[in-house]
Design a protein around this motif. Structure first.
Motif, PDB file in Angstrom:
ATOM      1  N   GLN A 284      18.716  -5.032 -36.657  1.00  0.00           N
ATOM      2  CA  GLN A 284      17.539  -5.562 -37.332  1.00  0.00           C
ATOM      3  C   GLN A 284      16.510  -6.197 -36.409  1.00  0.00           C
ATOM      4  OE1 GLN A 284      18.848  -8.215 -40.429  1.00  0.00           O
ATOM      5  NE2 GLN A 284      19.666  -6.552 -41.676  1.00  0.00           N
ATOM      6  N   GLY A 285      16.733  -6.173 -35.122  1.00  0.00           N
ATOM      7  CA  GLY A 285      15.760  -6.799 -34.234  1.00  0.00           C
ATOM      8  C   GLY A 285      15.741  -6.161 -32.872  1.00  0.00           C
ATOM      9  N   LEU A 286      15.223  -6.911 -31.909  1.00  0.00           N
ATOM     10  CA  LEU A 286      15.201  -6.488 -30.510  1.00  0.00           C
ATOM     11  C   LEU A 286      16.108  -7.393 -29.712  1.00  0.00           C
ATOM     12  CD1 LEU A 286      11.379  -5.918 -29.790  1.00  0.00           C
ATOM     13  CD2 LEU A 286      13.104  -4.185 -30.294  1.00  0.00           C
TER      14      LEU A 286
ATOM     15  N   TYR B 130       2.045 -17.140 -44.701  1.00  0.00           N
ATOM     16  CA  TYR B 130       1.635 -15.771 -45.010  1.00  0.00           C
ATOM     17  C   TYR B 130       2.851 -14.849 -45.163  1.00  0.00           C
ATOM     18  CZ  TYR B 130      -2.682 -17.723 -43.150  1.00  0.00           C
ATOM     19  OH  TYR B 130      -3.770 -18.532 -42.886  1.00  0.00           O
ATOM     20  N   GLY B 131       4.022 -15.418 -45.496  1.00  0.00           N
ATOM     21  CA  GLY B 131       5.227 -14.635 -45.689  1.00  0.00           C
ATOM     22  C   GLY B 131       5.927 -14.224 -44.406  1.00  0.00           C
ATOM     23  N   LEU B 132       5.492 -14.729 -43.251  1.00  0.00           N
ATOM     24  CA  LEU B 132       6.053 -14.330 -41.960  1.00  0.00           C
ATOM     25  C   LEU B 132       7.132 -15.310 -41.502  1.00  0.00           C
ATOM     26  CD1 LEU B 132       2.780 -13.269 -40.129  1.00  0.00           C
ATOM     27  CD2 LEU B 132       4.732 -11.769 -40.593  1.00  0.00           C
ATOM     28  N   GLN B 133       8.227 -14.746 -40.961  1.00  0.00           N
ATOM     29  CA  GLN B 133       9.309 -15.517 -40.357  1.00  0.00           C
ATOM     30  C   GLN B 133       9.759 -14.824 -39.078  1.00  0.00           C
ATOM     31  OE1 GLN B 133      12.477 -15.798 -43.246  1.00  0.00           O
ATOM     32  NE2 GLN B 133      11.824 -17.838 -43.929  1.00  0.00           N
ATOM     33  N   THR B 134      10.184 -15.626 -38.105  1.00  0.00           N
ATOM     34  CA  THR B 134      10.797 -15.079 -36.887  1.00  0.00           C
ATOM     35  C   THR B 134      12.130 -15.778 -36.661  1.00  0.00           C
ATOM     36  OG1 THR B 134       9.523 -16.659 -35.544  1.00  0.00           O
ATOM     37  CG2 THR B 134       8.633 -14.425 -35.758  1.00  0.00           C
ATOM     38  N   THR B 135      13.102 -15.010 -36.112  1.00  0.00           N
ATOM     39  CA  THR B 135      14.447 -15.540 -35.882  1.00  0.00           C
ATOM     40  C   THR B 135      14.819 -15.333 -34.422  1.00  0.00           C
ATOM     41  OG1 THR B 135      15.062 -14.982 -38.147  1.00  0.00           O
ATOM     42  CG2 THR B 135      16.859 -15.427 -36.604  1.00  0.00           C
ATOM     43  N   TYR B 136      15.448 -16.347 -33.832  1.00  0.00           N
ATOM     44  CA  TYR B 136      15.853 -16.341 -32.415  1.00  0.00           C
ATOM     45  C   TYR B 136      17.354 -16.686 -32.386  1.00  0.00           C
ATOM     46  CZ  TYR B 136      10.803 -17.126 -32.382  1.00  0.00           C
ATOM     47  OH  TYR B 136       9.448 -17.054 -32.625  1.00  0.00           O
ATOM     48  N   MET B 137      18.189 -15.743 -31.817  1.00  0.00           N
ATOM     49  CA  MET B 137      19.644 -15.929 -31.866  1.00  0.00           C
ATOM     50  C   MET B 137      20.252 -15.927 -30.462  1.00  0.00           C
ATOM     51  SD  MET B 137      20.656 -13.316 -34.969  1.00  0.00           S
ATOM     52  CE  MET B 137      19.758 -13.282 -36.511  1.00  0.00           C
TER      53      MET B 137
ATOM     54  N   GLU C  77      14.039 -11.321 -34.261  1.00  0.00           N
ATOM     55  CA  GLU C  77      13.729 -10.620 -35.500  1.00  0.00           C
ATOM     56  C   GLU C  77      12.401 -11.108 -36.067  1.00  0.00           C
ATOM     57  OE1 GLU C  77      16.820 -11.072 -38.329  1.00  0.00           O
ATOM     58  OE2 GLU C  77      18.368 -10.079 -37.091  1.00  0.00           O
ATOM     59  N   VAL C  78      11.734 -10.225 -36.825  1.00  0.00           N
ATOM     60  CA  VAL C  78      10.505 -10.571 -37.541  1.00  0.00           C
ATOM     61  C   VAL C  78      10.682 -10.130 -38.994  1.00  0.00           C
ATOM     62  CG1 VAL C  78       8.014 -10.192 -37.766  1.00  0.00           C
ATOM     63  CG2 VAL C  78       9.062 -10.319 -35.488  1.00  0.00           C
ATOM     64  N   HIS C  79      10.372 -11.044 -39.939  1.00  0.00           N
ATOM     65  CA  HIS C  79      10.463 -10.753 -41.366  1.00  0.00           C
ATOM     66  C   HIS C  79       9.092 -10.977 -42.004  1.00  0.00           C
ATOM     67  CE1 HIS C  79      14.967 -10.762 -41.551  1.00  0.00           C
ATOM     68  NE2 HIS C  79      14.781 -11.426 -40.414  1.00  0.00           N
ATOM     69  N   GLN C  80       8.720 -10.076 -42.894  1.00  0.00           N
ATOM     70  CA  GLN C  80       7.463 -10.181 -43.642  1.00  0.00           C
ATOM     71  C   GLN C  80       7.787 -10.119 -45.125  1.00  0.00           C
ATOM     72  OE1 GLN C  80       3.837 -10.307 -42.803  1.00  0.00           O
ATOM     73  NE2 GLN C  80       4.028 -10.865 -44.961  1.00  0.00           N
ATOM     74  N   SER C  81       7.529 -11.243 -45.807  1.00  0.00           N
ATOM     75  CA  SER C  81       7.797 -11.338 -47.252  1.00  0.00           C
ATOM     76  C   SER C  81       9.239 -10.954 -47.580  1.00  0.00           C
ATOM     77  CB  SER C  81       6.812 -10.455 -48.041  1.00  0.00           C
ATOM     78  OG  SER C  81       5.481 -10.849 -47.787  1.00  0.00           O
TER      79      SER C  81
ATOM     80  N   ILE D 182      12.666  -7.012 -43.409  1.00  0.00           N
ATOM     81  CA  ILE D 182      12.789  -6.932 -41.955  1.00  0.00           C
ATOM     82  C   ILE D 182      11.719  -6.002 -41.396  1.00  0.00           C
ATOM     83  CG2 ILE D 182      14.451  -5.036 -42.026  1.00  0.00           C
ATOM     84  CD1 ILE D 182      14.491  -8.042 -39.607  1.00  0.00           C
ATOM     85  N   GLN D 183      11.116  -6.405 -40.274  1.00  0.00           N
ATOM     86  CA  GLN D 183      10.070  -5.615 -39.625  1.00  0.00           C
ATOM     87  C   GLN D 183      10.512  -5.258 -38.208  1.00  0.00           C
ATOM     88  OE1 GLN D 183       7.042  -4.912 -41.325  1.00  0.00           O
ATOM     89  NE2 GLN D 183       8.178  -5.805 -43.053  1.00  0.00           N
ATOM     90  N   ASN D 184       9.891  -4.231 -37.654  1.00  0.00           N
ATOM     91  CA  ASN D 184      10.138  -3.890 -36.253  1.00  0.00           C
ATOM     92  C   ASN D 184       9.366  -4.867 -35.378  1.00  0.00           C
ATOM     93  OD1 ASN D 184      10.540  -2.801 -33.756  1.00  0.00           O
ATOM     94  ND2 ASN D 184       9.835  -0.739 -34.277  1.00  0.00           N
TER      95      ASN D 184
END
Length: 333
Positions: free
Chosen positions: A236-238, A275-282, A318-322, A325-327
């Protein structure tokens, strides 16, 4: 005993003419002294009264002359002041004309700026998102050239005549029209500024920078073999390579929604950007922010590591929009 001389009697005979009776006038001798004395006193009193009247008359004339002289001086000063006022009015009107022309030139520059702001405020879809600066009627109603042409009458004479009044009325109407158009421009520019501010705020809240120093991607977004099980699963992410302890950056302005530790994610941070945007750092080695804390784009929020379910030092981003999951590659320069 003999009587005093002033008690002697004097007789005056009045003989009017023939065949007429004679008249006598008798009076004591002291009247010969008293009458001239009374007459002299009366003449003296009359003289004194005449002198007093003459003195007051002279004083009145002197006062009136002084008043007339003062009035003449005041009139001369008033006339001079009026002449200076007229000259100042003519000078002010000339300056008003020049300032009006300068104002129209500046307003033309403001129009160009407004057009540039509108172009810069265009959205990706090519629409101005309701950014209506001036309608056709407003923009064509009072063109600067038309107003400037209306301000070309000759300067009036030095006398406040009808031509002067007409001249001032022309300039008043021109400035009134210019003020109305400037007011419309001000409103539209404020709208443009508000939209630009909103777009800038959204740009700052949109992930657009790399979260790491390096740009070495070791695993892309999409399907891949799980390194632990060998089963094809959706990634789901990079995964971005780096050195242990490298800083991890927030990719957009936002608020720390969650910051914690799990067996699979290790130390993780979730940022909410609006604006519905989230980022995740693991898989961080440490977290430098807490839940509820505001962060700025490019600020350090943690350190790179290999905690949780990880095969080596890297960042899972990871990047999530609303909620979808986004690229993340689409948000990286």
């Amino acid at each position: 005993m003999s009587k005093p001389e002033w008690h002697h009697k004097f007789t005056f005979l009045f003989i009017p003419g023939a065949n007429q009776s004679t008249r006598r006038l008798r009076f004591a001798a002291y009247w010969l002294f008293l009458f001239p004395l009374v007459l002299a006193v009366l003449i003296l009193m009359l003289f004194v009264w005449q002198m007093d009247v003459h003195k007051r008359f002279t004083s009145t004339i002197s006062f009136l002359r002084s008043e007339i002289s003062s009035q003449e001086m005041q009139y001369a000063d008033l006339k001079k002041e009026k002449d200076e006022t007229i000259q100042q009015l003519e000078h002010d009107m000339l300056r008003l004309s020049e300032q009006t022309e300068q104002f129209m030139e500046q307003m033309e520059a403001v129009k160009q700026l407004e057009e540039e702001l509108r172009n810069h405020a265009m959205l990706k879809g090519g629409k101005s998102s309701g950014l209506t600066i001036l309608g056709e009627e407003a923009s064509s109603a009072t063109h600067p050239v038309q107003i400037q042409a209306a301000m070309t009458p000759q300067m009036p004479s030095r006398h406040l005549s009808t031509s002067w009044k007409e001249w001032t009325n022309v300039h008043y109407e021109s400035l009134k029209q210019a003020t109305e158009e400037a007011s419309m421009l001000t409103t539209s520019l404020q709208d443009a500024k508000q939209q630009l501010d909103n777009q800038l705020k959204r740009l700052q809240a949109t992930p657009s920078v790399w979260p790491t120093r390096t740009r070495r991607i070791t695993s892309t977004y999409g399907y891949r073999k799980d390194p632990f099980t060998g089963v094809v699963r959706f990634h789901q992410g990079l995964d971005i390579d780096g050195e242990a302890g490298d800083p991890i950056y927030a990719t957009a302005n936002g608020v720390v929604e969650a910051a914690g530790y799990s067996s699979s994610q290790g130390h993780y941070i979730i940022l909410s950007h609006g604006y519905g945007l989230q980022t995740t750092y693991m898989h961080l080695s440490s977290r430098l922010v807490k839940e509820g804390e505001s962060v700025q784009k490019g600020s350090t929020i943690g350190k790179m590591g290999s905690t949780g379910r990880s095969t080596g030092t890297h960042l899972h981003y990871e990047v999530h929009q609303s909620g979808r999951i986004q690229n993340p590659a689409a948000y990286l320069p």
